[in-house]
Motif scaffolding. Sequence first.
Motif, PDB file in Angstrom:
ATOM      1  N   LEU A 222      29.634  47.090  35.960  1.00 32.67           N
ATOM      2  CA  LEU A 222      30.953  47.060  36.300  1.00 32.67           C
ATOM      3  C   LEU A 222      31.319  46.113  37.116  1.00 32.67           C
ATOM      4  O   LEU A 222      30.977  46.022  38.212  1.00 32.67           O
ATOM      5  CB  LEU A 222      31.141  48.415  37.009  1.00 32.67           C
ATOM      6  N   LEU A 223      32.181  45.048  36.561  1.00 32.82           N
ATOM      7  CA  LEU A 223      32.502  44.008  37.259  1.00 32.82           C
ATOM      8  C   LEU A 223      33.715  44.413  38.341  1.00 32.82           C
ATOM      9  O   LEU A 223      34.923  44.418  37.649  1.00 32.82           O
ATOM     10  CB  LEU A 223      32.629  42.807  36.230  1.00 32.82           C
ATOM     11  N   ASP A 224      33.695  44.383  39.420  1.00 32.05           N
ATOM     12  CA  ASP A 224      34.360  44.954  40.509  1.00 32.05           C
ATOM     13  C   ASP A 224      35.327  43.910  41.093  1.00 32.05           C
ATOM     14  O   ASP A 224      35.025  42.988  41.696  1.00 32.05           O
ATOM     15  CB  ASP A 224      33.929  45.817  41.492  1.00 32.05           C
ATOM     16  N   ASN A 225      36.455  44.051  40.825  1.00 34.50           N
ATOM     17  CA  ASN A 225      37.444  43.132  41.717  1.00 34.50           C
ATOM     18  C   ASN A 225      37.569  41.867  41.387  1.00 34.50           C
ATOM     19  O   ASN A 225      37.550  41.045  42.419  1.00 34.50           O
ATOM     20  CB  ASN A 225      37.678  43.701  43.084  1.00 34.50           C
ATOM     21  N   MET A 226      37.154  41.377  40.394  1.00 31.81           N
ATOM     22  CA  MET A 226      36.961  39.977  40.167  1.00 31.81           C
ATOM     23  C   MET A 226      38.199  39.275  39.382  1.00 31.81           C
ATOM     24  O   MET A 226      38.928  39.979  38.525  1.00 31.81           O
ATOM     25  CB  MET A 226      35.668  39.832  38.960  1.00 31.81           C
ATOM     26  N   ALA A 227      38.586  38.177  39.586  1.00 32.78           N
ATOM     27  CA  ALA A 227      39.453  37.478  39.047  1.00 32.78           C
ATOM     28  C   ALA A 227      39.133  37.022  37.854  1.00 32.78           C
ATOM     29  O   ALA A 227      37.939  37.058  37.141  1.00 32.78           O
ATOM     30  CB  ALA A 227      39.847  36.329  40.005  1.00 32.78           C
ATOM     31  N   PRO A 228      40.237  36.890  36.969  1.00 27.38           N
ATOM     32  CA  PRO A 228      40.005  36.530  35.374  1.00 27.38           C
ATOM     33  C   PRO A 228      38.745  35.474  35.141  1.00 27.38           C
ATOM     34  O   PRO A 228      38.092  35.612  34.413  1.00 27.38           O
ATOM     35  CB  PRO A 228      41.366  36.107  34.944  1.00 27.38           C
ATOM     36  N   GLN A 229      38.773  34.437  36.124  1.00 26.10           N
ATOM     37  CA  GLN A 229      38.215  33.319  35.800  1.00 26.10           C
ATOM     38  C   GLN A 229      36.524  33.780  36.196  1.00 26.10           C
ATOM     39  O   GLN A 229      35.439  33.355  35.461  1.00 26.10           O
ATOM     40  CB  GLN A 229      38.471  32.032  36.710  1.00 26.10           C
ATOM     41  N   THR A 230      36.525  34.355  37.268  1.00 21.15           N
ATOM     42  CA  THR A 230      35.034  35.102  37.641  1.00 21.15           C
ATOM     43  C   THR A 230      34.509  35.927  36.457  1.00 21.15           C
ATOM     44  O   THR A 230      33.429  36.035  36.233  1.00 21.15           O
ATOM     45  CB  THR A 230      35.231  35.710  38.882  1.00 21.15           C
ATOM     46  N   ALA A 246      35.391  45.751  33.346  1.00 28.87           N
ATOM     47  CA  ALA A 246      36.214  45.043  34.493  1.00 28.87           C
ATOM     48  C   ALA A 246      36.923  46.153  35.021  1.00 28.87           C
ATOM     49  O   ALA A 246      37.635  47.354  34.488  1.00 28.87           O
ATOM     50  CB  ALA A 246      37.236  44.343  33.855  1.00 28.87           C
ATOM     51  N   SER A 247      37.037  46.146  36.475  1.00 30.35           N
ATOM     52  CA  SER A 247      37.780  47.364  37.406  1.00 30.35           C
ATOM     53  C   SER A 247      38.251  46.998  38.433  1.00 30.35           C
ATOM     54  O   SER A 247      37.559  45.861  39.051  1.00 30.35           O
ATOM     55  CB  SER A 247      36.671  48.427  37.539  1.00 30.35           C
ATOM     56  N   GLY A 248      39.204  47.451  39.008  1.00 27.05           N
ATOM     57  CA  GLY A 248      39.993  46.914  40.226  1.00 27.05           C
ATOM     58  C   GLY A 248      40.960  45.957  40.071  1.00 27.05           C
ATOM     59  O   GLY A 248      40.885  44.926  39.280  1.00 27.05           O
TER      60      GLY A 248
END
Length: 287
Positions: A222-230, A246-248
């Motif tokens: 779960l990739l939390d609160n990451m910007a699209p590039q990240t 993706a979440s957050g």
Amino acid sequence: MSNWHIEGFDLDRFVRATLDEDLGVGAPGGGRDVTAQSVIPAEARFSGVMDSRDPIVVAGLPVAAAFFHMLDPDMTIEILVGEGEEVSGGTDLMRLSGNARAMLTAERSALNTVQHLSGIATTTRQYVAAMGDAGAVLLDTRKTIPGLRRLEKYATRMGGARNHRMGLWDAAMIKDNHILVAGNVGEAVRRARDAGVKDIICEVDRIDQIEPALEAGASHLLLDNMAPQTLREAVALVAGRVPCEASGGVNLQTIGAIAATGVDFVSVGRLTQSAPAADIGLDFTPL
């Protein structure tokens, strides 16, 4: 619709408990619809039409029918549209005919349920559309009203989402507080793996947490609160070894860009947490 059911959901129990709440069963002077009993003759009969005032995605009509049948088993009910169907404003959803007191007593419980579930289904469909054709799947979360989880997650399915965990029992979800106690991401995942947990979802909010989580045995990130590039960097690093979610920070304005990063899933709590109720009415005519 007579075969409608949700796994793990007791429809009769839900309907009875909801009606008992509205009737005040157990309260001093409760257990009755004082207005219907004092104003409407016992033998009076009504016909009724439930309709949508706005465009919606329909969910919950079989539950509404169960409220009416609980109070009048002989009531004639015709459900006019299918669950998950997208309809325009002014569409008739259900026709019914039967005891007038039963209709009036069950009306609010039936409408509350259909309005709430159709609101969730409608909001979910909006998010699915906003994701575009990136190929990511929309997931719901555990941010549900206590006691209504099975119904609310049913409604997200009607809107086009897939259910995430149903509860605390069907997969491990390792989040920041679990990691804090365990000491680090890898140790938290190892403990779940060593306990024999098959499905281990691990939340990461930094790129450097990905490899330790995977090496320890995480089966889903779960990739939390990451910007699209990240998110793109994370997806490239994972390279298909496990599904990425993706979440957050997900809303109707951001979900398209998030879904386009290559993640497998996007989870959205507001599908069940804050979806507005659909505008649905029920009009009666004496017979």
